[in-house]
Write a protein that holds these residues in place. Structure first.
Motif, PDB file in Angstrom:
ATOM      1  N   ARG B  52       0.867  -1.178   0.000  1.00 53.90           N
ATOM      2  CA  ARG B  52       0.000   0.000   0.000  1.00 53.90           C
ATOM      3  C   ARG B  52       0.900   1.224   0.000  1.00 53.90           C
ATOM      4  O   ARG B  52       1.941   1.228   0.657  1.00 53.90           O
ATOM      5  N   SER B  93       3.633   1.075   2.794  1.00 55.56           N
ATOM      6  CA  SER B  93       3.432  -0.005   3.773  1.00 55.56           C
ATOM      7  C   SER B  93       3.496  -1.327   3.031  1.00 55.56           C
ATOM      8  O   SER B  93       2.753  -1.535   2.075  1.00 55.56           O
ATOM      9  N   ASP B 153      -4.975   5.070  11.422  1.00 51.72           N
ATOM     10  CA  ASP B 153      -5.150   3.727  10.891  1.00 51.72           C
ATOM     11  C   ASP B 153      -4.824   3.653   9.403  1.00 51.72           C
ATOM     12  O   ASP B 153      -4.981   2.622   8.778  1.00 51.72           O
ATOM     13  N   GLY B 154      -4.396   4.792   8.826  1.00 49.75           N
ATOM     14  CA  GLY B 154      -4.150   4.848   7.390  1.00 49.75           C
ATOM     15  C   GLY B 154      -2.702   4.548   7.040  1.00 49.75           C
ATOM     16  O   GLY B 154      -1.828   4.451   7.914  1.00 49.75           O
ATOM     17  N   ILE B 155      -2.451   4.419   5.753  1.00 47.20           N
ATOM     18  CA  ILE B 155      -1.116   4.072   5.243  1.00 47.20           C
ATOM     19  C   ILE B 155      -0.069   5.011   5.840  1.00 47.20           C
ATOM     20  O   ILE B 155      -0.203   6.232   5.793  1.00 47.20           O
ATOM     21  N   GLY B 156       0.986   4.413   6.400  1.00 48.21           N
ATOM     22  CA  GLY B 156       2.051   5.223   6.987  1.00 48.21           C
ATOM     23  C   GLY B 156       1.649   5.855   8.312  1.00 48.21           C
ATOM     24  O   GLY B 156       2.231   6.858   8.719  1.00 48.21           O
ATOM     25  N   TRP B 157       0.641   5.253   8.988  1.00 47.61           N
ATOM     26  CA  TRP B 157       0.184   5.754  10.295  1.00 47.61           C
ATOM     27  C   TRP B 157      -0.363   7.175  10.152  1.00 47.61           C
ATOM     28  O   TRP B 157       0.068   8.117  10.801  1.00 47.61           O
ATOM     29  N   THR B 158      -1.326   7.304   9.266  1.00 47.99           N
ATOM     30  CA  THR B 158      -2.002   8.590   9.077  1.00 47.99           C
ATOM     31  C   THR B 158      -3.465   8.432   9.471  1.00 47.99           C
ATOM     32  O   THR B 158      -3.967   7.315   9.623  1.00 47.99           O
ATOM     33  N   SER B 159      -4.125   9.582   9.631  1.00 43.67           N
ATOM     34  CA  SER B 159      -5.529   9.561  10.013  1.00 43.67           C
ATOM     35  C   SER B 159      -6.410   9.564   8.765  1.00 43.67           C
ATOM     36  O   SER B 159      -6.119  10.263   7.798  1.00 43.67           O
ATOM     37  N   LEU B 160      -7.495   8.815   8.820  1.00 41.73           N
ATOM     38  CA  LEU B 160      -8.453   8.832   7.709  1.00 41.73           C
ATOM     39  C   LEU B 160      -9.430   9.983   7.844  1.00 41.73           C
ATOM     40  O   LEU B 160     -10.220  10.231   6.951  1.00 41.73           O
ATOM     41  N   LEU B 430      -3.689   7.253  -3.674  1.00 42.56           N
ATOM     42  CA  LEU B 430      -3.589   5.987  -2.954  1.00 42.56           C
ATOM     43  C   LEU B 430      -3.333   4.839  -3.913  1.00 42.56           C
ATOM     44  O   LEU B 430      -3.932   4.764  -4.989  1.00 42.56           O
TER      45      LEU B 430
END
Lengths: 219, 431
Positions: B52, B93, B153-160, B430
């Motif tokens: 990802r 990721s 919880d998003g790719i690379g420890w980001t917020s959705l 993405l």
């Protein structure tokens, strides 16, 4: 020979009656906000068993293929009759599991890319939640029922059943019904040539699939 | 300024000439990151690989102070002077399911403003034997996030939900990483799942320093192997170090083992609750020679974190709170900073449109209380509007306002109370 012909005539008459005597029952399933609910399973059982209902309950078993594609079980809900079989197919490049520890059936398959599981017979009524131990978000539900008539709601929330005139118990099940929210049966009477509509409003739990987008990885 | 100059925290000796970053160590870590990228690329050719990635193109506008990333006390990633600067972020990721039980995971981020633009933010192996019963256990080994955040919880420890995470999760991204082993046991019931874990880890001794020297901030920078955090220039000067003073947040100094223990309850019907106790068990009198005359001390950091998440129809609510202390004890002196923060986030799942509103509150309180006080208090309001016109594209507009009071600003001629604002427009692609 004469007996076989008689049997054949009886089947033809029965089938003819099914076509001619059936009355459509349109079921509409919505959630608490009134939005259509897909994948609800509508089952109908006669108050008194009839020749038609018994014939339908004794249909020959068949085999269902459940696909694993894009880290998703397809379909999300599948209806089985006792005696039907299931084959899991891994259409992804990654390895998958298919397992369940539901009381109705426990099993575990490990599937490499492109592999099929051996057929497995589901012989008991009940609901079976199936997951993948590798990809926790993957889930599918099997609804095993010997009810003579059943249908699944489409995206529009609609499901159609063709029933002979009679009295029935009808129930609606959905995987997102809370554990405490049982699918209590509802009684209906169907008269010949009098199509009926029936609406079910379900209080559902949040759909975990809503969070399964490609941006979410899970930490 | 005179008072700050005599501020005793961290200062063991006082010559002003200092080299902030040990280059040899940095080169080694850059090598580790590059090697990981190569490994991931080669591994990506194999099966059982999930890749990802996300790439951000962003335009920002900021007003208020100079951002802490530029050596100021500003609490946003972009501050005065950064307005309109377009830049890019990226995250990758990779998850490799080696066998049904073994998996390897790695996260790499590209982001300006943290020393090395490329950093390895996670790299771990997990052993989780297949279980077809209710009980399941697993072990993780390597570098990974402690299970605290409910928003990233998003790719690379980001917020959705937002571009900028809460104050709590900003700090976790900056200074908290588990370099060690975590054991976990889960009980999966029909209606809910219970999970409990415990970890032993090292390479964690500076954790807490940034909360004392700079205080809380809200930014989407996530440190990893290769990253350096910058302290406010005025703070560096106060301890006799020529700015910029940048340090590696993931260092092992005292060779003591840190611990955390956590528990989580997840219900499909009600949501989830999470709690964690963390103690890095650092010896606050130990230090790492950081440069000529500068030593990076260990910070004994302990905290409790709790969080809850639930969904009511289309509304998702997330709340987290954290309360703890961090302590440093150079010879002849000891200082403890009590820190706490909380936030509540409300997000609406409206299909392609996902607006979110978050309110943060935070404090730090230093004991003993030296003038000018290093303590602070503040709050932040974040509004983000997300639009997903395509599965591969997320467009976000975000406004962030942070109102904070910190006496240390007096040392650079600013009023203790400042309001920092930041506007960001972001396109996230993405894969």
């Amino acid at each position: 020979m004469g007996r076989r012909i008689l049997q054949l005539v009886a089947y033809v008459l029965l089938a003819g009656c099914d076509l001619a005597c059936a009355t459509p029952l349109d079921v509409r399933v919505t959630d608490a906000r009134g939005a259509p609910v897909a994948d609800a399973v509508v089952t109908v059982v006669p108050q008194v068993a009839s020749r038609e209902s018994e014939a339908l309950s004794q249909r020959a078993p068949r085999t269902h293929v459940i696909d694993q594609r894009n880290e998703t079980f397809i379909p999300y809900v599948e209806v089985f009759r006792p005696g039907d079989s299931v084959i899991f197919r891994n259409s992804d490049r990654t390895r998958h599991h298919a397992y369940s520890f539901s009381s109705a059936r426990q099993f575990d398959f490990v599937l490499g890319s492109g592999e099929d599981s051996p057929p497995m017979v589901l012989d008991k009524n009940g609901t079976i939640a199936v997951g993948c131990n590798i990809h926790d978000k993957m889930i599918t539900f099997f609804y095993v029922t010997d009810a003579p008539w059943y249908a699944q709601s489409e995206k529009s929330g609609k499901a159609r059943l063709d029933l002979p005139a009679g009295s029935y118990a009808i129930r609606v099940w959905h995987p997102l019904l809370p554990p405490s929210g049982h699918d209590e049966p509802r009684s209906i009477a169907v008269a010949a040539d009098a199509p009926r509509d029936l609406a079910f409003s379900l209080q559902l739990m949040p759909d975990p699939r809503a969070s399964m987008d490609r941006e979410r990885v899970g930490y | 300024m005179a008072t700050l100059m005599t501020h005793p925290i961290i200062r063991r000796t006082s010559p002003p000439q200092v080299v902030a970053v040990a280059p040899s160590r940095g080169s080694v870590r850059c090598g580790v990151v590059l090697a990981s990228c190569l490994l991931m690329t080669s591994v990506a050719l194999a099966e059982d690989i999930s890749v990802r990635a996300s790439a951000d193109v962003r335009v920002t506008g900021g007003s208020g102070e100079n951002s802490w990333t530029q050596g100021g006390f500003g609490k946003t990633r972009f501050g005065d002077g950064d307005a309109g600067t377009p830049f890019a972020n990226a995250a990758l990721s990779v998850h490799w399911q080696v066998t049904p039980a073994w998996s390897l995971s790695t996260d790499v981020r590209y982001q300006p403003h943290l020393g090395s633009a490329l950093s390895l933010t996670e790299a771990f192996a997990r052993y989780r034997p297949v279980s077809t019963g209710a009980w399941r256990w697993s072990v993780k080994l390597g570098e990974f996030f402690p299970p605290i955040s409910l928003e990233n919880d998003g790719i690379g420890w980001t917020s959705l939900w937002t571009l900028t995470p809460s104050a709590i999760n900003t700090w976790i991204g900056e200074e908290l990483r588990t370099f060690g082993a975590e054991a976990r046991i889960e009980h999966r019931g029909e209606a809910d799942t219970l999970s409990a874990g415990a970890a032993l880890f090292g390479t964690k001794d500076p954790a807490g320093e940034i909360l004392a020297s700079r205080g809380w901030s809200l930014s989407d920078l996530v440190a990893g192997i290769g990253s350096r955090l910058r302290e406010p220039d005025a703070y560096a000067t106060s301890i006799g170090v020529a700015p910029p003073r940048r340090y590696d947040p993931f260092l092992e100094i005292d060779h003591r083992v840190g611990i955390y223990a956590d528990a989580e309850w997840t219900s499909a019907q009600y949501g989830r609750l999470r709690a964690l106790y963390y103690d890095n068990r650092a010896d606050p009198s130990t230090y790492h020679p950081f440069g000529a005359g500068d030593d990076l001390f260990s910070w004994r950091t302990r905290f409790v974190s709790v969080g809850a998440q639930t969904q009511i129809d289309r509304l998702e609510l997330i709340a987290q709170a954290m309360d703890g202390t961090t302590k440093v004890a150079p010879p002849g002196f000891a200082s403890e900073t009590h820190f706490s923060a909380t936030y509540v986030l409300a997000g609406w799942n409206l299909g392609a449109w996902r607006p979110a509103l978050r309110l943060d509150a935070f404090t730090t309180r230093q004991t003993p209380d030296f003038p000018p006080r290093m303590s602070e208090h503040g709050n932040a309001l974040t509004f983000a509007l997300n639009w997903r016109p395509r599965e591969w594209l997320r467009l976000t507009g975000e406004a962030l306002r942070i109102d904070s009071t910190r006496d240390a600003r007096l040392s650079v001629g600013l009023a203790p109370r400042q309001v920092d604002t930041q506007i960001q427009l972001n396109a996230r692609f993405l894969y």
